[in-house]
Design an enzyme around this catalytic site. Structure first.
Site, PDB file in Angstrom:
ATOM      1  N   TYR A 153       0.855  -1.180   0.000  1.00 30.85           N
ATOM      2  CA  TYR A 153       0.000   0.000   0.000  1.00 30.85           C
ATOM      3  C   TYR A 153       0.896   1.235   0.000  1.00 30.85           C
ATOM      4  CZ  TYR A 153      -3.757  -3.215   1.416  1.00 30.85           C
ATOM      5  OH  TYR A 153      -4.663  -4.254   1.487  1.00 30.85           O
ATOM      6  N   HIS A 171      -0.192 -11.996   1.224  1.00 31.74           N
ATOM      7  CA  HIS A 171      -1.175 -11.171   0.526  1.00 31.74           C
ATOM      8  C   HIS A 171      -1.809 -11.882  -0.669  1.00 31.74           C
ATOM      9  CE1 HIS A 171      -2.060  -6.616  -0.207  1.00 31.74           C
ATOM     10  NE2 HIS A 171      -3.131  -7.360  -0.348  1.00 31.74           N
ATOM     11  N   SER A 179     -13.307  -4.857   1.968  1.00 30.34           N
ATOM     12  CA  SER A 179     -14.271  -4.230   1.052  1.00 30.34           C
ATOM     13  C   SER A 179     -15.707  -4.648   1.348  1.00 30.34           C
ATOM     14  CB  SER A 179     -13.915  -4.540  -0.400  1.00 30.34           C
ATOM     15  OG  SER A 179     -12.692  -3.953  -0.754  1.00 30.34           O
ATOM     16  N   PRO A 180     -16.134  -4.620   2.615  1.00 33.08           N
ATOM     17  CA  PRO A 180     -17.511  -5.026   2.934  1.00 33.08           C
ATOM     18  C   PRO A 180     -18.556  -4.045   2.401  1.00 33.08           C
ATOM     19  CG  PRO A 180     -16.482  -4.057   4.862  1.00 33.08           C
ATOM     20  CD  PRO A 180     -15.397  -4.193   3.829  1.00 33.08           C
ATOM     21  N   LEU A 181     -18.097  -2.867   1.980  1.00 34.98           N
ATOM     22  CA  LEU A 181     -19.000  -1.880   1.388  1.00 34.98           C
ATOM     23  C   LEU A 181     -18.848  -1.829  -0.132  1.00 34.98           C
ATOM     24  CD1 LEU A 181     -18.629   1.018   3.991  1.00 34.98           C
ATOM     25  CD2 LEU A 181     -20.359  -0.790   3.892  1.00 34.98           C
ATOM     26  N   GLY A 182     -18.302  -2.906  -0.703  1.00 36.04           N
ATOM     27  CA  GLY A 182     -18.169  -2.956  -2.149  1.00 36.04           C
ATOM     28  C   GLY A 182     -17.301  -1.841  -2.699  1.00 36.04           C
ATOM     29  N   ARG A 183     -16.168  -1.595  -2.032  1.00 37.08           N
ATOM     30  CA  ARG A 183     -15.248  -0.517  -2.426  1.00 37.08           C
ATOM     31  C   ARG A 183     -15.958   0.832  -2.488  1.00 37.08           C
ATOM     32  NH1 ARG A 183     -10.770  -3.252  -3.577  1.00 37.08           N
ATOM     33  NH2 ARG A 183     -10.969  -5.382  -4.360  1.00 37.08           N
ATOM     34  N   GLY A 184     -16.912   1.002  -1.567  1.00 33.36           N
ATOM     35  CA  GLY A 184     -17.653   2.255  -1.472  1.00 33.36           C
ATOM     36  C   GLY A 184     -18.900   2.304  -2.317  1.00 33.36           C
ATOM     37  N   PHE A 185     -19.045   1.341  -3.235  1.00 36.97           N
ATOM     38  CA  PHE A 185     -20.178   1.379  -4.155  1.00 36.97           C
ATOM     39  C   PHE A 185     -21.511   1.162  -3.454  1.00 36.97           C
ATOM     40  CE2 PHE A 185     -22.853  -0.251  -7.652  1.00 36.97           C
ATOM     41  CZ  PHE A 185     -22.649   0.762  -8.579  1.00 36.97           C
TER      42      PHE A 185
END
Length: 337
Positions: A62, A129, A208-214
């Site tokens: 990162y 990773h 990404s539990p929020l779908g990468r913000g989507f």
């Protein structure tokens, strides 16, 4: 904040993904992690700790390196209050073009470098990773086990590993957690990986539990993202895929409105509820660089979903609902299995 146990590690029921603080979701100017962006990220870490979030997730790639360095400065005052997770081997920081890199000797050098950047003596949870197809998983995990024996790592994990690889790895040394993408629009692990984790007693850390913000409803067109934002190259955020996926978000948003919560809280509450559904500990690690989002995310712990609610969400977001691969082709090619 509730506490939970994944594998043999006890941590907060909700973690914090730190990737976005220096990587992927920002324009080029802010990737340096300095100035106002840096201050806001540090304030986010403070807010997370104040809210009881103690699992902090980073990786050497990162930035690369800058995410661990940013976290390391903050850890100088807060090390004893948190569990630090980081990853190696997504791609090599030594050999240009080598991705992934699971060489045993590299695992040890990467660990030493991460410890130095983080400014700590031991990593609480150290992940591979990506699984390196050129190196037997037994060899990579064997080297990670030696890091545990040396006192440099407390627990080891895998990221994006197949069920077969998880079994082989766990037979070499106990795996504490597997980290993988899991959300209302990415549910494929329910078929093989999640049952394997439950059988072996390995925790699931859901990134990404929020779908990468989507799934928050904040992204409706590519222009909502910075020009250099990595998501502009993600198939799910492009063209017809984007239009089809917006229908999924519309369903989530409508249900969230009915329940008096935000779409993000509903999406997080669903992931948390899957721990009950599958009778297995799951810790989501939503990422944010905004302190105010911490309170919103933590409030998802208090959102109660009934069996009827979960059935409704199954209809809105069944396995395979998302249009498009979850990574560009080159990144999909290095996923295990």
């Amino acid at each position: 904040m509730r506490r939970t146990t994944i594998g043999d590690l006890t941590t907060s029921a909700l973690g914090l993904g730190c990737m976005g603080m220096t990587f992927a979701y920002k324009d080029t100017a802010s990737l340096r992690g300095d100035g106002a962006e840096r201050d806001r990220s540090l304030a986010t870490l403070d807010a997370a700790l104040d809210a009881g979030i103690t699992l902090l997730d980073s990786a050497d790639i990162y930035g690369p390196r800058t995410n661990e360095e940013l976290l390391g400065g903050w850890l100088a005052e807060h090390r004893g209050a948190v569990e630090v997770a980081t990853k190696f081997g997504g791609f090599s920081l030594e050999v240009q073009g080598r991705a992934p890199d699971g060489r045993p000797d590299y695992a040890k050098r990467a660990c030493d470098a991460s410890l130095a950047r983080l400014g700590i003596d031991v990593i609480d949870l150290y992940y591979l990773h990506r699984v390196d197809p050129q190196v037997p998983i037994e060899e990579t995990v064997g080297a990670m086990a030696e890091l545990v024996q040396a006192g440099k790592v407390r627990h080891i994990g895998l990221s994006e590993a197949s069920a077969a690889t998880i079994r082989r790895a766990h037979a070499t040394h106990p795996i504490t957690a597997v980290q993988t993408e899991y959300s209302l629009w990415t549910r494929d692990i329910e078929e093989e990986v999640l049952p394997t984790l439950r059988e072996l007693g390995i925790g699931l850390v859901a990134y990404s539990p929020l779908g990468r913000g989507f799934l928050t409803g904040a992204i409706t067109r590519p222009e909502d993202l910075a020009e250099d934002d990595w998501r502009r190259h993600n198939p799910r955020f492009q063209g017809e895929n984007l239009e089809r996926n917006l229908q999924l978000v519309d369903g989530v948003t409508a249900m969230a409105d009915d329940k008096g919560v935000t779409p993000a809280q509903l999406a997080l509450a669903w992931v948390l509820a899957q721990g009950r559904v599958h009778d297995h500990p799951i810790v989501p690690i939503p990422g944010t660089t905004r302190p105010e989002r911490i309170a919103e995310n933590v409030a998802a712990l208090d959102v109660e979903l009934t069996d009827d609610d979960l059935a409704a969400l199954d209809r809105i977001a069944p396995i395979g609902i998302a249009a498009g691969d979850r990574y560009p082709a080159d990144s999909m090619a290095v996923l295990d299995g």
